[in-house]
Design an enzyme around this catalytic site. Structure first.
Site, PDB file in Angstrom:
ATOM      1  N   ASP A 282       6.667 -39.397 -33.985  1.00 42.02           N
ATOM      2  CA  ASP A 282       7.906 -38.594 -34.425  1.00 42.02           C
ATOM      3  C   ASP A 282       7.975 -38.692 -35.891  1.00 42.02           C
ATOM      4  OD1 ASP A 282      10.178 -36.900 -33.309  1.00 42.02           O
ATOM      5  OD2 ASP A 282      10.904 -38.780 -34.451  1.00 42.02           O
TER       6      ASP A 282
ATOM      7  N   GLU B 189       4.094 -35.416 -35.452  1.00 43.69           N
ATOM      8  CA  GLU B 189       5.221 -34.121 -35.704  1.00 43.69           C
ATOM      9  C   GLU B 189       5.691 -34.232 -37.137  1.00 43.69           C
ATOM     10  OE1 GLU B 189       9.532 -34.430 -33.959  1.00 43.69           O
ATOM     11  OE2 GLU B 189       9.164 -34.007 -36.178  1.00 43.69           O
TER      12      GLU B 189
END
Length: 187
Positions: free
Chosen positions: A103, A147
């Site tokens: 993330d 991401e």
């Protein structure tokens, strides 16, 4: 595949709680800056609104949280932090996990000097930071997905270039920003 959030931890995490007790080893796991309650280290904004810094009165320090105030940013400049994160990956790989989604992984490398952003929210100082590629190469081997937050498509291509041995794939949220009033190709 597991989703790993290695940019920050919860402020409820044992490391952060020990940092709040003033333990130097754990203070060094996060980005704390000395200061007074009336002057944050920078004018950077949190992705969730408000200032990206929170003051801890008994320490007389501010900690960085690029997201929610309960999500303190880790100090990736600290090799002990990076080693602990690698140990987490090793643990899960031994359990049979084949891949990881990281993330907001392009935000892990912060600047050497923390400055005010006179024309923005601060992201130009920490997005795709100075050591991000070396940190990623140190962290991963293959089949990892990252991401990306607030980066360009060109940077996404660089992160996923097989020759760089960083990430096998990236995804971003450009499609969600097509109707932003201030949208640009780099956001």
């Amino acid at each position: 595949m597991f989703d790993m959030v290695f940019n920050h931890t919860s402020t409820s995490h044992e490391w952060f709680q020990r940092a709040l007790k003033g333990e130097k080893k754990y203070l060094a796991c996060y980005i704390f800056k000395d200061g007074t309650p009336d002057k944050p280290p920078t004018n950077w904004l949190s992705k969730f609104g408000g200032n990206a810094w929170e003051y801890v009165p008994h320490l007389k320090k501010w900690y960085l949280h690029l997201f929610d105030v309960s999500q303190a940013d880790l100090n990736w400049e600290n090799p002990e932090v990076r080693e602990e994160l690698k140990n987490i990956l090793r643990f899960w790989k031994k359990k049979g996990v084949k891949g990881f989604r990281f993330d907001v992984v392009n935000l892990i490398s912060k600047p050497a000097e923390f400055l005010d952003d006179e024309r923005g929210d601060g992201r130009k100082f920490y997005t795709d930071g100075r050591h991000v590629h070396e940190f990623l190469k140190e962290l991963v081997k293959d089949s990892e997905i990252g991401e990306m937050s607030s980066t360009s498509l060109e940077n996404c291509i660089k992160y996923s270039n097989p020759a760089e041995k960083e990430l096998s794939m990236v995804f971003n949220f450009h499609q969600l920003k097509v109707d932003y009033k201030t949208a640009t190709s780099g956001l």
